[in-house]
Motif scaffolding. Sequence first.
Motif, short mmCIF file in Angstrom:
data_model
loop_
_atom_site.label_atom_id
_atom_site.label_comp_id
_atom_site.label_asym_id
_atom_site.label_seq_id
_atom_site.Cartn_x
_atom_site.Cartn_y
_atom_site.Cartn_z
N ALA A 100 87.79 28.08 54.19
CA ALA A 100 88.66 28.98 53.45
C ALA A 100 88.20 29.17 52.01
N GLY A 101 87.96 28.08 51.30
CA GLY A 101 87.53 28.18 49.92
C GLY A 101 86.18 28.85 49.77
N PRO A 102 85.16 28.38 50.52
CA PRO A 102 83.84 29.04 50.41
C PRO A 102 83.88 30.53 50.75
N LEU A 103 84.65 30.91 51.77
CA LEU A 103 84.70 32.32 52.13
C LEU A 103 85.41 33.13 51.06
N ALA A 104 86.49 32.60 50.51
CA ALA A 104 87.19 33.32 49.44
C ALA A 104 86.29 33.52 48.23
N ARG A 105 85.52 32.50 47.88
CA ARG A 105 84.62 32.63 46.73
C ARG A 105 83.49 33.63 47.02
N ALA A 106 82.98 33.61 48.25
CA ALA A 106 81.93 34.57 48.61
C ALA A 106 82.45 36.00 48.54
N LEU A 107 83.69 36.22 48.99
CA LEU A 107 84.24 37.57 48.94
C LEU A 107 84.55 38.00 47.51
N ALA A 108 84.96 37.06 46.68
CA ALA A 108 85.18 37.41 45.28
C ALA A 108 83.88 37.89 44.64
N ALA A 109 82.75 37.27 45.03
CA ALA A 109 81.45 37.69 44.51
C ALA A 109 81.02 39.04 45.10
N LEU A 110 81.41 39.29 46.34
CA LEU A 110 81.06 40.55 47.00
C LEU A 110 81.90 41.71 46.49
N HIS A 111 83.18 41.48 46.27
CA HIS A 111 84.12 42.56 45.96
C HIS A 111 84.06 42.97 44.49
N VAL A 112 82.91 43.51 44.12
CA VAL A 112 82.73 44.04 42.76
C VAL A 112 82.37 45.52 42.88
N GLU A 113 82.48 46.21 41.78
CA GLU A 113 82.25 47.66 41.79
C GLU A 113 80.90 48.00 42.41
N ALA A 114 80.92 48.94 43.33
CA ALA A 114 79.70 49.38 44.01
C ALA A 114 79.14 50.61 43.31
N PRO A 115 77.83 50.84 43.40
CA PRO A 115 77.25 52.05 42.80
C PRO A 115 77.74 53.30 43.52
N ALA A 116 77.62 54.41 42.85
CA ALA A 116 78.14 55.67 43.40
C ALA A 116 77.43 56.07 44.69
N ASP A 117 76.19 55.63 44.88
CA ASP A 117 75.45 56.01 46.09
C ASP A 117 75.55 54.97 47.19
N HIS A 118 76.61 54.20 47.20
CA HIS A 118 76.80 53.19 48.25
C HIS A 118 76.89 53.86 49.63
N PRO A 119 76.55 53.12 50.70
CA PRO A 119 76.70 53.70 52.04
C PRO A 119 78.16 54.08 52.32
N VAL A 120 78.35 55.20 52.97
CA VAL A 120 79.69 55.68 53.30
C VAL A 120 79.99 55.38 54.76
N ASN A 121 81.15 54.81 55.01
CA ASN A 121 81.58 54.52 56.37
C ASN A 121 82.82 55.36 56.67
N PRO A 122 82.90 56.00 57.84
CA PRO A 122 84.03 56.89 58.12
C PRO A 122 85.33 56.15 58.41
N VAL A 123 85.28 54.83 58.59
CA VAL A 123 86.47 54.06 58.99
C VAL A 123 86.77 52.92 58.04
N ARG A 124 85.78 52.12 57.72
CA ARG A 124 86.00 50.85 57.01
C ARG A 124 86.31 51.08 55.54
N GLY A 125 87.34 50.39 55.06
CA GLY A 125 87.66 50.42 53.65
C GLY A 125 88.41 51.64 53.17
N ARG A 126 88.80 52.50 54.08
CA ARG A 126 89.53 53.71 53.71
C ARG A 126 91.04 53.44 53.70
N ALA A 127 91.81 54.44 53.33
CA ALA A 127 93.27 54.29 53.34
C ALA A 127 93.76 54.06 54.76
#
Length: 306
Positions: A126-153
């Motif tokens: 739990a702790g290691p995964l939460a810390r890894a996601l905190a490191a991952l969940h940072v602002e992405a560049p404008a040209d990031h890959p677009v997914n039609p489903v994941r991460g949308r409203a």
Amino acid sequence: MADKPSADMTIDEALVRRLLAAQAPSDVASLPLIRVAEGWDSELWRLGADLAVRLPRRAVAAPLIEHEQRSLPLIAPAVEATGVRVPTPLVHGRPAAGFPWPWSLVPWFEGVRGIDVPRVERREWAGPLARALAALHVEAPADHPVNPVRGRALATRAAVFEERVHILTASGRLDSPAAAALTDVWLRGVAERPWAATPVWIHGDLHPGNLVAAGGRLRAIIDFGDVTAGDPAYDLAVAWLAFDHAGRSAFVEAAGDRYDRATWIRAHAWAAAIAVVLLAHSDDNPDYEKLGADSAREVIAAASPR
């Protein structure tokens, strides 16, 4: 219910060897090679003790390899600084030798699939995964890959969620009380305010099958083919997909105040949706069908994500 789609072309050892001979370092191209996994989109061949070759098996999956090649070099340093590895491509393979799509040479992480580890034994992750996601969940560049489903409203998936629940209920694979409970969680998330901040990097397919553990410790997060940017709630659904109540509590506590209450409510709803997807599309894969059923129970049992 859909079975795994057929491959668009046959991948055999001779083909993989030709690709390696043409594009990989000469000292690795002749290492022992064996197919170890064949998913919906890609195949994985282990190369020697420490490497693997990842190849799309369908044309529709080719962009997923490209997305990993573009994104993982940007993502990896911060995530791996937390002690959790990611499969950053070592060779960005190009179409060649009769193979029409990109492919990658990646690190091999020795261990077991998270899906093969009982939930109660995942609590230490739990702790290691939460810390890894905190490191991952940072602002992405404008040209990031677009997914039609994941991460949308959430609202963009309302119709397909309702359709899947109806099909599962009509077929007897989901009883009416469970369907109603999952729908309540889903609707609560849809009613919550959506993510309005800058899109952050998200894994896009975070569940126990894409976690690797060794010696009781979380070692790696793999399969970033659906990497994109958007609402981190999509990834946080792993709280219900991977953990029991105690593990989930530890995961939420380790995340601290990084995510607000609305994000956890949306994450709970995404967990309901992913559980329904697994139940609807994994009748040919008992491991993932069980993950769907177990996750649905966790979603229903959790009165509140926080």
